[in-house]
Design a protein around this motif. Structure first.
Motif, short mmCIF file in Angstrom:
data_model
loop_
_atom_site.label_atom_id
_atom_site.label_comp_id
_atom_site.label_asym_id
_atom_site.label_seq_id
_atom_site.Cartn_x
_atom_site.Cartn_y
_atom_site.Cartn_z
N PRO B 203 0.14 3.47 8.06
CA PRO B 203 -0.03 2.14 8.66
C PRO B 203 0.53 1.06 7.76
O PRO B 203 0.54 1.20 6.54
CB PRO B 203 -1.55 2.00 8.79
CG PRO B 203 -2.14 3.01 7.88
CD PRO B 203 -1.15 4.12 7.76
N VAL B 205 0.96 -3.48 7.84
CA VAL B 205 0.76 -4.70 8.60
C VAL B 205 1.54 -5.82 7.92
O VAL B 205 1.65 -5.86 6.70
CB VAL B 205 -0.75 -5.04 8.72
CG1 VAL B 205 -1.40 -5.23 7.38
CG2 VAL B 205 -0.98 -6.25 9.59
N GLN B 207 2.06 -10.04 8.68
CA GLN B 207 1.73 -11.19 9.54
C GLN B 207 0.90 -10.72 10.73
O GLN B 207 -0.20 -10.24 10.54
CB GLN B 207 3.00 -11.91 10.00
CG GLN B 207 4.00 -12.21 8.89
CD GLN B 207 3.49 -13.25 7.90
OE1 GLN B 207 2.72 -14.10 8.26
NE2 GLN B 207 3.90 -13.15 6.65
N THR B 208 1.45 -10.78 11.92
CA THR B 208 0.66 -10.40 13.10
C THR B 208 1.26 -9.21 13.83
O THR B 208 1.22 -9.13 15.06
CB THR B 208 0.51 -11.58 14.08
OG1 THR B 208 1.81 -12.01 14.44
CG2 THR B 208 -0.27 -12.72 13.46
N VAL B 209 1.80 -8.28 13.08
CA VAL B 209 2.26 -7.03 13.69
C VAL B 209 1.79 -5.89 12.79
O VAL B 209 1.80 -6.00 11.57
CB VAL B 209 3.79 -7.02 13.89
CG1 VAL B 209 4.52 -7.24 12.59
CG2 VAL B 209 4.24 -5.72 14.54
N ALA B 210 1.32 -4.83 13.44
CA ALA B 210 0.85 -3.68 12.67
C ALA B 210 1.45 -2.40 13.24
O ALA B 210 1.67 -2.29 14.44
CB ALA B 210 -0.67 -3.60 12.70
N LEU B 212 0.56 1.44 13.60
CA LEU B 212 -0.67 2.20 13.56
C LEU B 212 -0.45 3.65 13.99
O LEU B 212 -0.23 3.91 15.18
CB LEU B 212 -1.69 1.55 14.51
CG LEU B 212 -1.92 0.04 14.33
CD1 LEU B 212 -2.67 -0.53 15.53
CD2 LEU B 212 -2.69 -0.23 13.05
N ASN B 252 3.15 -0.01 -4.96
CA ASN B 252 2.35 0.00 -6.17
C ASN B 252 2.49 1.38 -6.81
O ASN B 252 1.69 2.27 -6.60
CB ASN B 252 0.90 -0.30 -5.80
CG ASN B 252 0.03 -0.44 -7.04
OD1 ASN B 252 0.48 -0.20 -8.14
ND2 ASN B 252 -1.21 -0.84 -6.82
N GLU B 255 -0.15 3.55 -8.97
CA GLU B 255 -1.13 4.46 -8.35
C GLU B 255 -0.60 5.88 -8.27
O GLU B 255 -1.34 6.80 -8.03
CB GLU B 255 -1.48 3.98 -6.94
CG GLU B 255 -2.10 2.61 -6.87
CD GLU B 255 -3.60 2.64 -7.11
OE1 GLU B 255 -4.12 1.66 -7.65
OE2 GLU B 255 -4.22 3.67 -6.78
N GLU B 260 0.83 1.29 -0.43
CA GLU B 260 1.43 0.07 0.08
C GLU B 260 0.42 -1.06 0.03
O GLU B 260 -0.69 -0.92 0.53
CB GLU B 260 1.92 0.28 1.50
CG GLU B 260 3.17 1.10 1.53
CD GLU B 260 3.56 1.47 2.94
OE1 GLU B 260 4.74 1.79 3.12
OE2 GLU B 260 2.70 1.43 3.81
N VAL B 261 0.81 -2.13 -0.59
CA VAL B 261 -0.05 -3.30 -0.64
C VAL B 261 0.61 -4.39 0.18
O VAL B 261 1.78 -4.70 -0.02
CB VAL B 261 -0.25 -3.78 -2.10
CG1 VAL B 261 -1.16 -4.99 -2.15
CG2 VAL B 261 -0.81 -2.65 -2.95
N VAL B 262 -0.09 -4.89 1.13
CA VAL B 262 0.53 -5.84 2.05
C VAL B 262 -0.31 -7.11 2.09
O VAL B 262 -1.53 -7.05 2.16
CB VAL B 262 0.62 -5.21 3.46
CG1 VAL B 262 1.26 -6.19 4.43
CG2 VAL B 262 1.41 -3.93 3.42
N VAL B 264 -2.02 -10.31 3.59
CA VAL B 264 -2.56 -10.58 4.92
C VAL B 264 -1.88 -11.83 5.49
O VAL B 264 -1.59 -12.77 4.77
CB VAL B 264 -4.09 -10.74 4.86
CG1 VAL B 264 -4.52 -11.90 3.99
CG2 VAL B 264 -4.67 -10.90 6.25
N GLY B 265 -1.61 -11.77 6.80
CA GLY B 265 -0.88 -12.86 7.45
C GLY B 265 -1.75 -14.05 7.74
O GLY B 265 -2.94 -14.01 7.65
#
Lengths: 227, 265
Positions: B203, B205, B207-210, B212, B252, B255, B260-262, B264-265
């Motif tokens: 997964p 994300v 902004q406003t799209v993810a 999944l 990252n 680790e 994946e570090v994303v 937030v939008g």
């Protein structure tokens, strides 16, 4: 029929199933600047009730109905797969199963004679609403009462998180919950009616931002709440 | 208005797709256009305004083993009010057989003020089939509050539940434009990709799209909200969307797992 006290015990946020650790997406909604005050919190809670709240309450009530039926093992497995199909976000699926595990631990301790062994052996644990249905059965709650517990938890969990996240006045947040009581009852009643349908026909109310918030939140390294 | 249309694609013994059936009636008229890669492309041509409340439209799509079918619409469909208390319905039922491919990529559904519309999609996908299924909903025409619209998507993979989603907007859907559901965005949609030949990615994300990955099989759902139809489309283009190359993604490597570090939008 359960005693009124039994219903209150299960609905109590102090029931030892770890509910206080979850904001149900609110922490991410606050971080994104979408929930900032009492008004936007009220809109958030109304949206949650109509979507995730309705689905969780319907599945909990359906699991409660299945608890004492013939073929309950198959029905519970079907409910688990149907709830997966209604939970597009992997982070939300994981949270639901983690909360299910926590509730299952409490349920087994409190009601050793419960029908918890009928739950599907899924990796990560059973979905929380399924466990809630069986806990409700063990406590003598009927499906409508189980739906009430689930709908109530939908609003109270995020509301108490809001007090911490936004520093809102607890009296005003409680007044908001009082104003939402009728909507909460209506959602529970709708869920209990829907739970009479076969698993594939249960509500599937979706919310794009719930998926987006959950996935964003899951990537944070530091957070106040587990969801 | 009641109308039904039916579309059946089959692969011949050379692997070319032909249409065994192509039958429609106004406002569900079907037109075949030259396809690519041995597949067939069909456009749904709106033969009347609407859907208007009271309309009952139904389209059946069958893609036989090994056949490749793309379906588009020539224009957005605009759900409009009709008789008071009446609801307009559009039901699309699709069956995608083993080794078959269906691309269902219609234009947007626009929920106009006062509409009462239910869009149902029921898709049965066989194991080993490929499906691209896009749904886009625009809440109101320009600066207009939408009526009630419900988009129900129901997909089974090999007879098991893969995706069940019901998105409701409008006056009868509490909180729909609030911060729990669309956050004030007038455009929303999803793209479902079922493809056993494609690696299911983790997964992400932005902004406003993810993006999944679903639980029920080799399938991924892109879900998005957007300020307008154009922006939404850019987020939901199969193989050309903006998600797979999310610039906000930070790997990252400390680790060791490439977490994946994303933002937030």
């Amino acid at each position: 029929m359960a005693t009124p006290t039994m219903l209150l015990l299960l609905a109590d946020g102090r029931f030892p199933a770890g509910a206080h650790a979850h904001s149900a997406g609110l922490e991410a909604a606050v971080a994104a600047g979408r929930v900032t005050d009492l008004v936007t919190l009220g809109e958030y809670l109304r949206g949650r009730l109509a979507t995730a709240g309705l689905v969780a309450a319907a599945f909990a009530a359906a699991a409660r109905r299945a608890a004492w039926s013939n073929g309950r093992r198959a029905t519970l497995a079907q409910l688990d797969a149907e709830l997966d199909a209604r939970t597009a976000s992997p982070a939300q699926r994981a949270v639901s199963r983690r909360q299910g595990r926590a509730l299952l631990r409490a349920g087994r301790e409190i009601w050793p004679g419960g029908s918890f062994d009928e739950l599907p052996a899924t990796s990560g644990g059973p979905h929380q609403p399924l466990v809630l249905g069986l806990v409700g059965a063990a406590a003598g709650l009927d499906p409508a009462q189980v739906a009430m517990v689930a709908a109530h938890a939908t609003v109270t969990g995020s509301a108490s998180a809001a007090v911490r996240l936004l520093g809102l006045d607890p009296y005003r947040v409680q007044a908001l919950l009082v104003r939402l009581a009728a909507a909460c009852d209506a959602t529970a009643a709708q869920a209990a009616r829907a739970a009479e349908q076969p698993p594939q026909r249960l509500p599937a109310a979706a919310a794009p931002l719930a998926d987006i918030h959950a996935e964003a939140h899951a990537t944070w390294e530091v957070r106040l709440f587990a969801s | 208005m009641r109308a039904t249309a039916r579309l059946v694609a089959r692969a011949d013994r050379h692997g070319r797709t032909t249409l065994a059936e192509l039958r429609g009636e106004s406002p569900l008229l079907l037109r075949q256009v030259p396809g690519r890669d041995g597949g067939v492309t069909v456009y749904v041509v709106g033969g009347a305004a609407g859907p208007l409340a009271g309309d009952d439209l139904r389209l059946d799509v069958e893609v036989g083993p090994g056949a490749v079918l793309r379906v588009h619409t020539v224009a957005a469909s605009i759900a409009l009010p009709g008789h008071p208390g009446a609801v307009s319905r559009m039901l699309v039922r699709a069956t995608v057989s083993e080794g078959a491919t269906l691309h269902w990529l219609p234009e947007q559904l626009v929920a106009a003020a006062g509409c009462a519309h239910v869009a149902d999609s029921q898709v049965d996908v066989a194991e080993g089939a490929i499906l691209h299924w896009r749904d886009e909903l625009i809440c109101g025409r320009h600066h207009e509050r939408p009526g009630d619209a419900e988009v129900n998507t129901w997909v089974d993979l090999d007879g098991r539940p893969l995706l069940r989603q019901c998105l409701a907007v409008g006056p009868n859907a509490p909180g729909w434009s609030g911060p729990a559901v669309l956050g004030g965005a007038p455009a929303t949609g999803s793209l479902l990709v079922v493809d056993p030949t494609r690696l299911v990615e983790p997964p992400v994300v932005q902004q406003t799209v993810a993006r999944l990955p679903l639980a029920g099989g080799p399938a991924t759902l892109w879900t998005a909200t957007a300020p307008d139809a154009h922006t939404l489309r850019a987020l939901l283009e199969p193989d050309g969307g903006e998600v797979p190359t999310a610039p906000d993604r930070i790997t990252n490597s400390a680790e060791g797992e490439g977490t994946e570090v994303v933002r937030v939008g």
